[in-house]
Enzyme design. Sequence first.
Site, PDB file in Angstrom:
ATOM      1  CB  SER A 171      79.021  46.079  35.586  1.00 39.25           C
ATOM      2  OG  SER A 171      78.847  46.190  34.199  1.00 39.25           O
ATOM      3  CG  ASP A 270      79.140  38.686  32.640  1.00 36.98           C
ATOM      4  OD1 ASP A 270      78.700  39.335  31.671  1.00 36.98           O
ATOM      5  OD2 ASP A 270      79.779  39.203  33.585  1.00 36.98           O
ATOM      6  CG  HIS A 302      76.828  41.617  33.497  1.00 33.60           C
ATOM      7  ND1 HIS A 302      78.190  41.564  33.655  1.00 33.60           N
ATOM      8  CD2 HIS A 302      76.495  42.929  33.600  1.00 33.60           C
ATOM      9  CE1 HIS A 302      78.666  42.788  33.815  1.00 33.60           C
ATOM     10  NE2 HIS A 302      77.642  43.633  33.806  1.00 33.60           N
TER      11      HIS A 302
END
Length: 327
Positions: A171, A270, A302
Amino acid sequence: MAGSGASDDEVVFEMAQLIRVYRSGRVERYFGSDPVPASTDAATGVASKDRAISPDVAVRLYLPPAAKEAEDDGGRRKKLPILVYFHGGGFCLHTAFNFVFHAYLTSLAARSRAIVVSVEYRLAPEHPLPAAYDDSWQALRWVASHATGSGEEPWLTDHGDFSRLCVGGESAGANIAHHMAMRAGTETPLPHGAQISGAIVVHPYFLGGGRVASEETDPAMAQSVVTMWRVVCPGTAGVDDPWINPLAAGAPALEALACGRALVCLAEKDVVRDRGRAYAEGLRASGWAGKVEVLEVPGQGHCFHLVDFACADAVAQDDAIARFVNL
């Protein structure tokens, strides 16, 4: 005065059960801020310890038992790959020392038989970007300062193979990993001739102008990560700022990425999946001399691997990371 007080209490950004940011600058975090101590894990034998790099930057190192077991045919100690890891959380959440990342990186160090150096950087909005980038660069340079076999950290000098030095993260941490490899190629080289072998970019927090298909699957979340970007980087030019969109006009040319390999991990569900796909395609089209590997996990969202890093899909993703760092 009453109007001023009401304005200060206005919530400018919120992710339910995670964080709330007020116009006054006050921040309330509800998850991921509590550290757990370094330790030796009974199940895997992975040892961990903490190092302060500066008043603002620290790291937690993970050393797998393979460090003591690995010998070559001549009885000499084999050195282990090094992964400098940057945690995610939108630049505003988590500590590298919380229970999630401690457990995950203990598992990853055991699986990959690599030394993992997890970086604790300052969080926005109290410390807006580029603080996280600057702190991460300081940590990476500290790791690289051990490349000649001398330095203050014996786990790196005695056991680290600097020909297999990787950067990685998930991320926002994947965003940081990209920028560390770019910085090494466009600004100051790492000390002692250290070179980054590969970059591991997991579910990268990248944005851009216009909607892509993966963002249409959850418009509310897609808008939330845009709002979050403006909170953590208040001086930003927007979603086409090169810090959040490496493909933007004016972004440094991707061919300068200072590593020979990149592993881009994506998750089908995601919202930023297609930004990650575009990043991999942009690398391939840029003239960069390296090799891009893409792994996309179907049916997952995600950072699914942080929820259950023992599930089959997380293990498959970590196996890919393990193979990558050991090349």
